[in-house]
Motif scaffolding. Structure first.
Motif, PDB file in Angstrom:
ATOM      1  N   ASP A 166      -0.238  -2.384 -12.400  1.00 56.81           N
ATOM      2  CA  ASP A 166      -0.788  -2.631 -13.724  1.00 56.81           C
ATOM      3  C   ASP A 166      -1.796  -3.764 -13.641  1.00 56.81           C
ATOM      4  O   ASP A 166      -1.783  -4.547 -12.707  1.00 56.81           O
ATOM      5  N   LYS A 167      -2.643  -3.832 -14.677  1.00 62.58           N
ATOM      6  CA  LYS A 167      -3.626  -4.906 -14.663  1.00 62.58           C
ATOM      7  C   LYS A 167      -2.930  -6.226 -14.947  1.00 62.58           C
ATOM      8  O   LYS A 167      -2.565  -6.519 -16.080  1.00 62.58           O
ATOM      9  N   THR A 168      -2.740  -6.983 -13.911  1.00 69.00           N
ATOM     10  CA  THR A 168      -2.004  -8.234 -14.053  1.00 69.00           C
ATOM     11  C   THR A 168      -2.385  -9.170 -12.918  1.00 69.00           C
ATOM     12  O   THR A 168      -2.931  -8.746 -11.905  1.00 69.00           O
ATOM     13  N   TRP A 169      -2.142 -10.448 -13.127  1.00 65.67           N
ATOM     14  CA  TRP A 169      -2.290 -11.402 -12.040  1.00 65.67           C
ATOM     15  C   TRP A 169      -1.187 -11.140 -11.025  1.00 65.67           C
ATOM     16  O   TRP A 169      -0.072 -10.779 -11.407  1.00 65.67           O
ATOM     17  N   VAL A 170      -1.481 -11.311  -9.755  1.00 68.15           N
ATOM     18  CA  VAL A 170      -0.502 -11.042  -8.713  1.00 68.15           C
ATOM     19  C   VAL A 170      -0.303 -12.322  -7.881  1.00 68.15           C
ATOM     20  O   VAL A 170      -1.293 -12.945  -7.468  1.00 68.15           O
ATOM     21  N   ILE A 191     -26.037 -16.469   0.654  1.00 68.68           N
ATOM     22  CA  ILE A 191     -24.955 -16.250   1.614  1.00 68.68           C
ATOM     23  C   ILE A 191     -23.715 -16.870   1.003  1.00 68.68           C
ATOM     24  O   ILE A 191     -23.598 -18.079   0.879  1.00 68.68           O
ATOM     25  N   CYS A 192     -22.816 -16.028   0.566  1.00 68.18           N
ATOM     26  CA  CYS A 192     -21.703 -16.511  -0.219  1.00 68.18           C
ATOM     27  C   CYS A 192     -20.500 -15.648   0.107  1.00 68.18           C
ATOM     28  O   CYS A 192     -20.576 -14.428   0.053  1.00 68.18           O
ATOM     29  N   SER A 193     -19.410 -16.289   0.466  1.00 66.71           N
ATOM     30  CA  SER A 193     -18.207 -15.539   0.771  1.00 66.71           C
ATOM     31  C   SER A 193     -17.660 -14.928  -0.515  1.00 66.71           C
ATOM     32  O   SER A 193     -17.867 -15.447  -1.595  1.00 66.71           O
ATOM     33  N   LYS A 194     -16.969 -13.796  -0.358  1.00 71.52           N
ATOM     34  CA  LYS A 194     -16.390 -13.129  -1.532  1.00 71.52           C
ATOM     35  C   LYS A 194     -15.203 -13.949  -2.034  1.00 71.52           C
ATOM     36  O   LYS A 194     -14.335 -14.338  -1.251  1.00 71.52           O
ATOM     37  N   THR A 195     -15.184 -14.235  -3.323  1.00 66.34           N
ATOM     38  CA  THR A 195     -14.088 -15.020  -3.890  1.00 66.34           C
ATOM     39  C   THR A 195     -13.408 -14.236  -4.999  1.00 66.34           C
ATOM     40  O   THR A 195     -14.006 -13.341  -5.585  1.00 66.34           O
ATOM     41  N   TRP A 196     -12.151 -14.579  -5.267  1.00 69.27           N
ATOM     42  CA  TRP A 196     -11.433 -13.993  -6.402  1.00 69.27           C
ATOM     43  C   TRP A 196     -10.904 -15.103  -7.286  1.00 69.27           C
ATOM     44  O   TRP A 196     -10.713 -16.232  -6.821  1.00 69.27           O
ATOM     45  N   PRO A 197     -10.650 -14.762  -8.559  1.00 62.15           N
ATOM     46  CA  PRO A 197     -10.152 -15.778  -9.489  1.00 62.15           C
ATOM     47  C   PRO A 197      -8.792 -16.281  -9.028  1.00 62.15           C
ATOM     48  O   PRO A 197      -8.071 -15.573  -8.316  1.00 62.15           O
ATOM     49  N   VAL A 198      -8.471 -17.473  -9.426  1.00 61.26           N
ATOM     50  CA  VAL A 198      -7.194 -18.032  -8.995  1.00 61.26           C
ATOM     51  C   VAL A 198      -6.590 -18.866 -10.114  1.00 61.26           C
ATOM     52  O   VAL A 198      -7.307 -19.544 -10.854  1.00 61.26           O
ATOM     53  N   TRP A 243      -1.849 -17.275  -7.820  1.00 60.11           N
ATOM     54  CA  TRP A 243      -2.045 -15.929  -8.354  1.00 60.11           C
ATOM     55  C   TRP A 243      -3.518 -15.555  -8.286  1.00 60.11           C
ATOM     56  O   TRP A 243      -4.390 -16.390  -8.489  1.00 60.11           O
ATOM     57  N   THR A 244      -3.767 -14.270  -8.068  1.00 61.06           N
ATOM     58  CA  THR A 244      -5.143 -13.790  -8.147  1.00 61.06           C
ATOM     59  C   THR A 244      -5.119 -12.360  -8.660  1.00 61.06           C
ATOM     60  O   THR A 244      -4.055 -11.808  -8.964  1.00 61.06           O
ATOM     61  N   HIS A 245      -6.288 -11.737  -8.780  1.00 58.96           N
ATOM     62  CA  HIS A 245      -6.352 -10.319  -9.154  1.00 58.96           C
ATOM     63  C   HIS A 245      -7.700  -9.762  -8.734  1.00 58.96           C
ATOM     64  O   HIS A 245      -8.649 -10.533  -8.495  1.00 58.96           O
ATOM     65  N   PHE A 246      -7.791  -8.440  -8.648  1.00 62.24           N
ATOM     66  CA  PHE A 246      -9.047  -7.781  -8.249  1.00 62.24           C
ATOM     67  C   PHE A 246      -9.723  -7.088  -9.425  1.00 62.24           C
ATOM     68  O   PHE A 246     -10.619  -6.280  -9.235  1.00 62.24           O
ATOM     69  N   GLU A 247      -9.270  -7.356 -10.645  1.00 65.01           N
ATOM     70  CA  GLU A 247      -9.847  -6.668 -11.807  1.00 65.01           C
ATOM     71  C   GLU A 247     -11.217  -7.256 -12.137  1.00 65.01           C
ATOM     72  O   GLU A 247     -11.560  -8.354 -11.710  1.00 65.01           O
TER      73      GLU A 247
END
Lengths: 560, 285
Positions: A3-7, A95-102, A110-114
């Protein structure tokens, strides 16, 4: 598959100081690390250069350094700040590494890919994080198997894996590491002694794991989720020149502070998201409320990525830029700025670095000094100021210890003498960086040349071109790539003629100091009036700053 | 990889090293892998080498101290003329298995930028990190890549010097999984030592690297030379095994090249041009 949620992907305790934790979410490897300012970074676990895992890299507390070629990525914005193989170049900004929310709560990361942030997880106040339990089973199966189990004192876990009983409340989460791999995580809130409770729950989860694994053994293991990393942008694949747009970043003045007589420091915060990466020596354009565009060097130390810090001196003969900042700008005001641009890059492949600052010219050198100090490279900052009260950014200077040498209130003659002393012995593998008022820069460069310093070892940045610009000549310019011929009449600049024709390079200071509007000269003799190019570059005659320089010949052919 | 991938024609029709000759003892059969296929080899008591994939005899070549074979129809093996010079020491320094594609291994062999970080204090030293401009071109009608005028700062430029200096390298790539580098010899400045990495693709994501040296050295023992070379390779191995993906991506936009990577850019284009898919991730058409 979820489900769409923080993991949750790590426990807070996994992020030891200067450590990089390797995590995994839905087949994607993560490099998770905490910087010294407390910020937690969740990045793709891959250096953009050659694909080496960043989790085997070095967390300096402010940057993550790849083990393979020493590429550095900044805390928070993940922008590449330094490519050691090309120490004189500023890395392409993108040039920027891929980041996800935290987020960090309940002792978990916690993070998510949404695409958008899901609602925050509802967690018990003051809970303790369980020890994570990895297992080779499909996450959905793990979730289904856990629901209904009843850990002692908590009652049965409901469908959302929450349980409440006399012992307190328990929230379990299943981290989908991959199609066939999961990690059980949890938070417990209870009045029982914590260690005994955590042990009991760990035993409960281990027996649950044995059951789940026995069940998983009956079905074939699912194929791992294939990892298709994002492609880098087209221009990065070709290693382009750096270009920059106009002031289009919106920032808020988070702090305005007098840091010396007539000098204010501004701390600029992004309205949303992270600020683009910068490197030592970089500057930003600031669009002022009165319509002026001005350049200011960033004072930022490595890893200081939450805010841009600039220093602004009130100039009595100012055309309004510094006065606007000193008098009308207040904390909370919004400003439009450009992304950082760097025409004053710091090499770090040298054995000794000499930094020479005059007055407010100390700002880019402070940033350089902090970077060199972080790297453990030998350097000295020679700071010339008119008086004690004009010494700016005292705290940052104090951090440099005995690597700072102050020269207070010297007249031009004594300044020249001091410079002679500083620059008396040119060493191989040494570099000089100088920034300050034009007369002092001229003397420094002349002194260095006299002492035998090679031109290429002396780097300078004028913050203004105070020379009289002669615009009396008129000539023709031919643009080789655009196949256009244009007339430049007396009184107008090449840049303004180019802008009118819609083929102008990016520009910034418009006074021949910043180097942004440089173009390559294919044929013709430039009439250099800038303070950006070195004498050797001027003599070579293959580059021109289009905002102030002109032609001695009848025509110039430019590579535009 | 559960399924065995078939090599593309360019990769298939090459000679590959499968063992160091000095390790093959008469009457003692051995087995190895090539393209995931089990290969057995033996020197019979009469002294003849035989290689088989279990169903047929495979071609045999003894060259550069290695046993070479092929599952396809190979042309002549590339030439390393230095190997035949009478005053050189030819040393088979060892064979090391690495969990990454052979092409990743070759690309690392061609790279100078990692010297100060991975071979600290030996082939490079901080803060001397700059990769200066060099030349790279295609020679022999596109059958070989050569990079020349490659300069890199080395802390102990030679056994006789006490300070660091730029050392000049030449790199050759005459084969999709083999490369030879040349650097000035500490014994004789006018001549070059040759150091080769011959890659045996045991699978798409694994290879064995056979290291062969042809150098001017009348001081050190073979063992010492081997240890030194193995030490260097031992520093590369953990880096290589932490590369993701394990196969070499040929899409120019898969990774971020810089000017220092000119040789590997050409190497990737060259592999693409020959339709190499084995051990690589070809660019989407």
């Amino acid at each position: 598959m979820h489900d769409k949620t923080w993991v949750p992907v790590a426990n807070s305790t996994d992020l030891a100081p200067h450590h990089v934790f390797q995590g995994r979410l839905m087949g994607q490897e993560l490099a998770i690390w905490r910087a010294d300012d407390g910020h937690v970074n969740v990045w793709e676990n891959r250096c953009l250069h050659r694909g080496v895992r960043l989790s085997i890299g070095i967390n300096t507390g402010s940057e993550l350094v790849c083990q393979y070629h020493g590429w550095r990525y900044a805390n928070r914005n993940a922008g590449c700040t330094y490519i050691p193989a090309h120490p004189a170049d500023a890395p392409a900004r993108t040039i920027c590494s891929k980041t996800w929310p935290v987020i960090e709560t309940g002792g978990l990361i916690w993070t998510h890919f949404e695409d958008r942030d899901p609602p925050l997880p509802e967690l018990p106040e003051g809970g303790a994080a369980l020890r994570p339990l990895p297992l080779a089973a499909a996450p959905e199966m793990v979730r289904e198997s856990l629901a209904g189990l009843a850990p002692e004192g908590f009652g049965p876990l409901d469908e959302t894996l929450q349980a409440r009983g006399p012992a307190g409340s328990l929230h379990l989460m299943v981290q989908p590491a991959d199609a066939g791999r999961a990690v059980i995580r949890g938070i417990v809130q209870s009045d029982e002694p914590e260690l005994a409770l955590l042990r009991r729950l760990n035993l409960f989860l281990r027996s649950a794991r044995d059951q789940i694994l026995a069940q998983a053994a009956l079905t074939p293991a699912p194929e791992p989720i294939p990892h298709r990393p994002e492609r880098v942008s087209e221009e990065l694949a070709e290693m382009p020149e750096m270009v920059s747009g106009p002031a289009r970043l919106r920032v808020q003045v988070a702090k305005k502070e007098l840091v010396a007589k007539d000098i204010v420091a501004l701390e600029l915060e992004p309205l949303r998201g992270a600020l683009p990466a910068s490197q030592p020596g970089a500057h930003i354009d600031v669009a002022l409320p009165n319509g002026l565009l001005r350049q200011y060097s960033l004072v930022n130390a490595p890893g200081e990525t939450g805010r841009y810090v600039i220093g602004v001196k009130r100039e009595p003969e100012s055309t309004g830029g510094s006065a606007a900042i000193h008098d009308s700008l207040a904390e909370g005001d919004l400003l439009a700025i450009s992304e950082p641009r760097n025409n004053f890059t710091l090499r770090r492949d040298v054995e000794e670095t000499i930094l020479v600052a005059g007055g407010i010219g100390v700002t880019p050198l402070l940033s350089m000094a902090a970077a060199l100090k972080d790297d453990g490279l030998p350097f000295r900052l020679h700071y010339f100021a008119g008086s004690e009260e004009q010494i700016a950014f005292g705290e940052r200077l104090a951090a440099l210890g005995d690597r700072l040498v102050n020269y207070i209130g010297l007249d031009p003659e004594k300044t020249a003498l001091a410079l002679k002393g500083i620059l008396k012995s040119p060493a191989p593998h040494a570099q000089v960086y100088v920034c300050g008022p034009a007369p002092m820069l001229d003397v420094t460069r002349a002194t260095a040349a006299e002492a035998g310093w090679p031109d290429a070892a002396v780097h300078f940045e004028y913050f203004a071109n105070t020379r009289e610009i002669d615009t009396s000549s008129s000539f023709r310019i031919e643009l080789a790539r655009s196949a256009v011929t244009l007339e430049v009449p007396a009184g107008r600049s090449i840049l303004s003629v180019l802008q009118e024709a819609g083929v102008a390079p990016p520009s910034s200071c418009c006074q021949g100091a910043c180097g942004t509007c440089m173009a390559r000269v294919i044929e013709g003799e430039p009439d250099h009036q800038d303070v950006y190019l070195s004498e050797a570059e001027k003599a070579a005659g293959d580059k021109i700053l289009t905002c102030v320089s002109r032609a001695k010949s009848d025509r110039l052919i430019l590579d535009l | 990889m559960n399924t065995m991938t078939q090599p593309d024609p360019f990769m298939l029709n090459q000679w590959y090293p499968i063992a160091s000759l000095q390790e093959i003892l008469p009457g003692q059969p051995r087995a190895t892998k090539l393209f995931g296929q089990r290969i057995s080899y033996e020197r019979n008591v009469a002294g003849a080498l035989q290689v088989s994939d279990g169903s047929r005899a495979l071609p045999v070549l003894e060259q550069y101290g290695c046993l070479w074979t092929s599952l396809g129809e190979p042309d002549e093996l590339f030439d390393v003329p230095e190997y035949a010079e009478p005053d050189r020491r030819n040393v088979n320094a060892g064979s090391v298995g690495v969990q990454v594609s052979a092409q990743r291994g070759i690309e690392n062999f061609l790279d100078m930028g990692h010297f100060p970080y991975v071979h600290t204090g030996i082939l490079g030293a901080l803060p001397h990190t700059e990769v200066k401009e060099y030349n790279v071109e295609m020679i022999r009608d596109g059958r070989e890549i050569i990079a020349t005028e490659c300069l890199f700062y080395q802390p102990m430029a030679s056994t006789v010097s006490t300070s660091g200096a730029d050392v000049e390298y030449i790199y050759r790539v005459p084969h999709p999984t083999c490369s030879v580098l040349y650097k000035s010899s500490p014994m004789d400045e006018k001549r070059l030592d040759a150091i080769a990495l011959f890659g045996q693709p045991t699978g798409e994501e694994t290879f064995r690297g056979h290291m062969v040296l042809s150098i001017l050295d009348d001081v050190n023992t073979d063992d010492f030379i081997s240890y030194f070379q193995l030490h260097i390779f031992g520093q590369d191995k953990p880096i290589l095994e932490n590369q993701m993906p394990k196969r070499l991506p040929l899409d120019p936009r898969a990774e971020t090249p810089i000017r220092a990577d000119k040789t590997s850019i050409m190497y990737r284009r060259w592999l693409t041009g020959h339709g190499v898919t084995y051990g690589t991730i070809p660019a989407a058409a």
